[in-house]
Design a protein around this motif. Sequence first.
Motif, mmCIF file in Angstrom:
data_model
loop_
_atom_site.group_PDB
_atom_site.id
_atom_site.type_symbol
_atom_site.label_atom_id
_atom_site.label_comp_id
_atom_site.label_asym_id
_atom_site.label_seq_id
_atom_site.Cartn_x
_atom_site.Cartn_y
_atom_site.Cartn_z
ATOM 1 N N GLU A 1 1.373 -3.887 4.148
ATOM 2 C CA GLU A 1 1.819 -2.641 4.787
ATOM 3 C C GLU A 1 0.731 -1.562 4.798
ATOM 4 N N ILE A 2 -0.511 -1.974 5.036
ATOM 5 C CA ILE A 2 -1.596 -0.973 5.044
ATOM 6 C C ILE A 2 -1.461 -0.044 6.244
ATOM 7 N N ASP A 3 -0.732 -0.509 7.298
ATOM 8 C CA ASP A 3 -0.535 0.366 8.464
ATOM 9 C C ASP A 3 0.318 1.587 8.111
ATOM 10 N N LYS A 4 1.094 1.493 7.012
ATOM 11 C CA LYS A 4 1.966 2.619 6.621
ATOM 12 C C LYS A 4 1.171 3.798 6.060
ATOM 13 N N ALA B 1 0.830 -1.209 0.000
ATOM 14 C CA ALA B 1 0.000 0.000 0.000
ATOM 15 C C ALA B 1 0.861 1.256 0.000
ATOM 16 N N SER B 2 2.075 1.150 0.551
ATOM 17 C CA SER B 2 2.948 2.335 0.626
ATOM 18 C C SER B 2 3.469 2.766 -0.742
ATOM 19 N N GLY C 1 -0.740 -5.742 8.035
ATOM 20 C CA GLY C 1 0.216 -4.775 8.559
ATOM 21 C C GLY C 1 0.629 -5.164 9.964
ATOM 22 N N ALA C 2 1.797 -4.684 10.369
ATOM 23 C CA ALA C 2 2.273 -4.970 11.728
ATOM 24 C C ALA C 2 1.521 -4.133 12.757
ATOM 25 N N PHE C 3 1.106 -2.922 12.372
ATOM 26 C CA PHE C 3 0.380 -2.006 13.263
ATOM 27 C C PHE C 3 1.106 -1.827 14.590
#
Length: 461
Positions: free
Chosen positions: A274-277, A84-85, A326-328
């Motif tokens: 990587e949606i948390d990014k 996502a980033s 994501g790791a979040f």
Amino acid sequence: MQQPLTPAEIVLELDKYIIGQKDAKRMVAIALRNRWRRQQVPEHLRDEIAPKNIIMIGPTGVGKTEIARRLARLAQSPFLKIEASKFTEVGYVGRDVESMIRDLTELAVSMVRNEEMETVKVRAEEIAEEKLLDILLPPKRTTPEVREHPFPVEGQALIAAKEEADQADTTREKLRKLLRIGALDDRYVELDVPDRNIPMIEIFAGAGMEEMDYNLRDMLGSMLPRRTKRRKVKIPEAREILIQEESQRLIDMDKVIKLAIERTEHSGIIFLDEIDKIAGREAGGRGPDVSREGVQRDLLPIVEGSTVTTKYGMVKTDHILFIASGAFHIAKPSDLIPELQGRFPIRVELTSLSKEDFIRILKEPENALIVQYKSLLETEEVQLTFEEDAIDELAEVAYQVNSRTENIGARRLHTIMEKLLSDVSFNAPDMKGQTVHIDREYVRKILNEIVKDEDLSRYIL
């Protein structure tokens, strides 16, 4: 799928490659089974049933991507993994979110084309063989006398012509037999192959301009005359080139595109890593967060369901399954904009790996690391054996290093195994016929000093 798997069967298949993570496997198994169930309901309800998108939360290296990838293989679905980033808000330099639908459609077209080519392969091989025989034994040019009298009335001329034709047929059949048993594989033939180079438009290729590049290539490719170049190749390569060409001619590309779009719309899976990014808001709406939240707003219509223009036609995204992960560590799923949170109703947390998990990862999966290294060294005629206490020690080292430094999950095992076997891998060509026994003492001898020195282990492991 011809015989759709039950959720329990899907979990069993995933267990062959991924250790632990029972909750995540159950959730994706239900999501996959629901796609089949949706196809069975009455048509008036079918469009109303939206896919239940999933967010996987957990540290790196615990199996998030592998679960999604294996799931797509089980479903024989077009599958795209993308970070996502990589995306930016429209107006910024970078990739726009619609490009992932175009990429997914491209994968589906390639998948269906390959399937169709398999169905026409036998016929394509027959035609390619005839063409190869034509190259090896060109049709004999008729003499002037025969051209003047295409239907000779004299018996002797007729017999001569028949004998010549029979001889040519016999020679052709002899060549066919030689071709099939590989006796002619070292011979070279000349072929005209398409010249696909269009260097004049390479300058357009760049970040965010992929679609323009593809469209220009297609447009110029159809406008310019088809260029070919003559190549001298060995007969096996010539056969493959001819089979590819004939397969392309035999398949119906309109049918391929229609099936590919259907498969994209109803079976496509997009894994948004990587949606948390793109979830951070800590800068108060300034700087890169404007782009982050903009990416979320751009993602929203794609995930909710919209129509995207691709070079193959319009593709609806209403029933594509999105799996985000994501790791979040810093951001939380609740930091995503509310509308986007609502489109990911299923949330599942993946657990960190324990020492016991590492032991199972080394031994149990079909593609286990130990199996991989044994197979690699067998190519050099070196046998590798691992004692149980060595596997236990490797798992302990991986767990300890993950606990003290960054937790990178199962990827830590790759680093440790490379360090452990670096000498053997380097010297393997000179060790033909030898057997290398790996036990606890061997592991400690190689790794203990690095593990004890925390600063060193940060660099080495």
